[in-house]
Write a protein that holds these residues in place. Structure first.
Motif, PDB file in Angstrom:
ATOM      1  N   TYR A 124       0.815  -1.226   0.000  1.00 42.88           N
ATOM      2  CA  TYR A 124       0.000   0.000   0.000  1.00 42.88           C
ATOM      3  C   TYR A 124       0.846   1.271   0.000  1.00 42.88           C
ATOM      4  O   TYR A 124       0.420   2.323  -0.500  1.00 42.88           O
ATOM      5  CB  TYR A 124      -0.947   0.007   1.214  1.00 42.88           C
ATOM      6  CG  TYR A 124      -0.279   0.363   2.516  1.00 42.88           C
ATOM      7  CD1 TYR A 124      -0.156   1.687   2.922  1.00 42.88           C
ATOM      8  CD2 TYR A 124       0.262  -0.624   3.343  1.00 42.88           C
ATOM      9  CE1 TYR A 124       0.475   2.020   4.114  1.00 42.88           C
ATOM     10  CE2 TYR A 124       0.886  -0.307   4.523  1.00 42.88           C
ATOM     11  CZ  TYR A 124       0.989   1.017   4.906  1.00 42.88           C
ATOM     12  OH  TYR A 124       1.623   1.335   6.081  1.00 42.88           O
ATOM     13  N   SER A 163      -9.371  -2.003  -0.203  1.00 41.53           N
ATOM     14  CA  SER A 163      -8.918  -1.796   1.170  1.00 41.53           C
ATOM     15  C   SER A 163      -7.474  -1.297   1.198  1.00 41.53           C
ATOM     16  O   SER A 163      -7.109  -0.445   2.016  1.00 41.53           O
ATOM     17  CB  SER A 163      -9.049  -3.107   1.955  1.00 41.53           C
ATOM     18  OG  SER A 163      -8.637  -2.927   3.290  1.00 41.53           O
ATOM     19  N   LYS A 167      -6.205   2.175   2.782  1.00 38.58           N
ATOM     20  CA  LYS A 167      -5.150   2.220   3.804  1.00 38.58           C
ATOM     21  C   LYS A 167      -4.100   3.272   3.430  1.00 38.58           C
ATOM     22  O   LYS A 167      -3.619   4.011   4.295  1.00 38.58           O
ATOM     23  CB  LYS A 167      -4.491   0.844   3.954  1.00 38.58           C
ATOM     24  CG  LYS A 167      -3.455   0.791   5.080  1.00 38.58           C
ATOM     25  CD  LYS A 167      -2.974  -0.619   5.327  1.00 38.58           C
ATOM     26  CE  LYS A 167      -1.901  -0.682   6.389  1.00 38.58           C
ATOM     27  NZ  LYS A 167      -2.343  -0.210   7.714  1.00 38.58           N
ATOM     28  N   GLU A 171      -3.171   6.437   5.698  1.00 37.43           N
ATOM     29  CA  GLU A 171      -1.816   6.670   6.189  1.00 37.43           C
ATOM     30  C   GLU A 171      -1.330   8.067   5.824  1.00 37.43           C
ATOM     31  O   GLU A 171      -0.590   8.697   6.594  1.00 37.43           O
ATOM     32  CB  GLU A 171      -0.857   5.604   5.639  1.00 37.43           C
ATOM     33  CG  GLU A 171      -1.077   4.210   6.209  1.00 37.43           C
ATOM     34  CD  GLU A 171      -0.950   4.161   7.733  1.00 37.43           C
ATOM     35  OE1 GLU A 171      -0.005   4.771   8.272  1.00 37.43           O
ATOM     36  OE2 GLU A 171      -1.807   3.523   8.376  1.00 37.43           O
ATOM     37  N   TYR A 206     -11.746   1.523   7.570  1.00 37.21           N
ATOM     38  CA  TYR A 206     -10.939   2.537   8.252  1.00 37.21           C
ATOM     39  C   TYR A 206     -11.761   3.782   8.619  1.00 37.21           C
ATOM     40  O   TYR A 206     -11.217   4.780   9.070  1.00 37.21           O
ATOM     41  CB  TYR A 206      -9.764   2.960   7.365  1.00 37.21           C
ATOM     42  CG  TYR A 206      -8.832   1.819   7.024  1.00 37.21           C
ATOM     43  CD1 TYR A 206      -7.973   1.282   7.977  1.00 37.21           C
ATOM     44  CD2 TYR A 206      -8.825   1.260   5.746  1.00 37.21           C
ATOM     45  CE1 TYR A 206      -7.136   0.219   7.672  1.00 37.21           C
ATOM     46  CE2 TYR A 206      -7.991   0.201   5.428  1.00 37.21           C
ATOM     47  CZ  TYR A 206      -7.143  -0.312   6.393  1.00 37.21           C
ATOM     48  OH  TYR A 206      -6.318  -1.365   6.082  1.00 37.21           O
TER      49      TYR A 206
END
Length: 278
Positions: A124, A163, A167, A171, A206
């Motif tokens: 990611y 997903s 992410k 982040e 998230y």
């Protein structure tokens, strides 16, 4: 007798292996396309994709437009996939689909092409260009073949890649929060990034985390604001706290969120006292 056979078996296997290598080398050098085709298909069926793909590379251009071309191109693409050469397998499956739009193998080629790009999707934290390609291919497959035996697998892969992208976004927003501890102006970017994340990804795993980090960002910005902006920002931070608990009353971040709420309300009480004294 048994011991004698055991000692002979490795020797026999070696002879068979050397014979196979010899046949393969002869086929590589043979100018007869049929000889190469037969050997390539034999190796493919045996699962020897590494050697099969070398022969398919030689004969694929010569079978364009011929009856066996469809079979050759599919095996060629799949050999790349089985060898974990996913860039080339993705490319070759796409070529197959363009060359044989009415093939019985079209559905499988569409799935395998999408899966090739899925296998190329990096961590990611890296550039997600291949992830975007994979998602586009998977979505096309899902929309085109809802009855396919690969439908569930394609959905699972698409969810995993979605997903992963979420992410990465999360982040980045969290990184803005960290940087905001030294430069409060960056917290404005953090709040915007978190708002965009929540609105763009309403079903994300998230989402709870994003709502909590919005409290952190708005609270830190408010508590360190100049007086003429402080009250408004404190109230925005308090709204962020209420928003988290509205959706996640038993949030895993509740304890930390409660601590921030206490600080916010303590600061707000000072403005109430000033207002009452006027």
């Amino acid at each position: 007798m048994f011991l004698k056979m055991r000692s002979i078996l490795p020797f026999l296997f070696a002879i068979v292996f050397l014979s196979s290598c010899s046949e393969y080398q002869k086929a590589l050098k043979n100018e007869d396309v049929k000889v190469k085709y037969d050997m390539a298909e034999k190796l493919y069926e045996e699962g020897d994709y590494k050697r099969a793909v070398r022969l398919f590379e030689q004969i694929a251009p010569k079978y364009v437009g011929r009856p066996q071309g469809e079979r050759v191109m599919f095996f060629f693409a799949d050999s790349y996939f089985q060898n974990k050469d996913y860039y080339l397998s993705g490319y070759q499956f796409e070529r197959f689909m363009k060359s044989y739009p009415k093939s019985e193998k079209l559905q499988e080629a569409s799935f395998m092409g999408a899966k090739s790009y899925y296998m190329l999707s990096p961590a990611y934290s890296l550039d997600q260009t291949d992830t975007d390609k994979a998602l586009a291919k998977l979505q096309t497959f899902i929309n085109t073949y809802p009855e396919s035996e690969h439908f569930e697998e394609a959905n699972t892969m698409a969810k995993e890649l979605t997903s992963k992208k979420e992410k990465k976004q999360m982040e980045i927003a969290k990184q803005f929060n960290k940087l905001g501890a030294w430069d409060y102006s960056i917290l404005v970017s953090a709040i915007t990034a978190l708002d965009n994340f929540v609105s763009d990804n309403p079903g994300s795993i998230y989402r709870e985390e994003a709502l909590y980090y919005r409290i952190e960002a708005t609270a830190t910005l408010a508590l360190n604001s100049v007086d003429n902006k402080k009250e408004e920002r404190l109230r925005e931070a308090l709204d962020s706290y209420k928003n988290l608990l509205r959706y996640y009353p038993e949030s895993k971040f509740k304890k930390k969120a409660d601590n921030l709420s206490d600080k916010i309300q303590k600061e707000l009480s000072a403005f109430t006292v000033i207002s009452d004294s006027k």
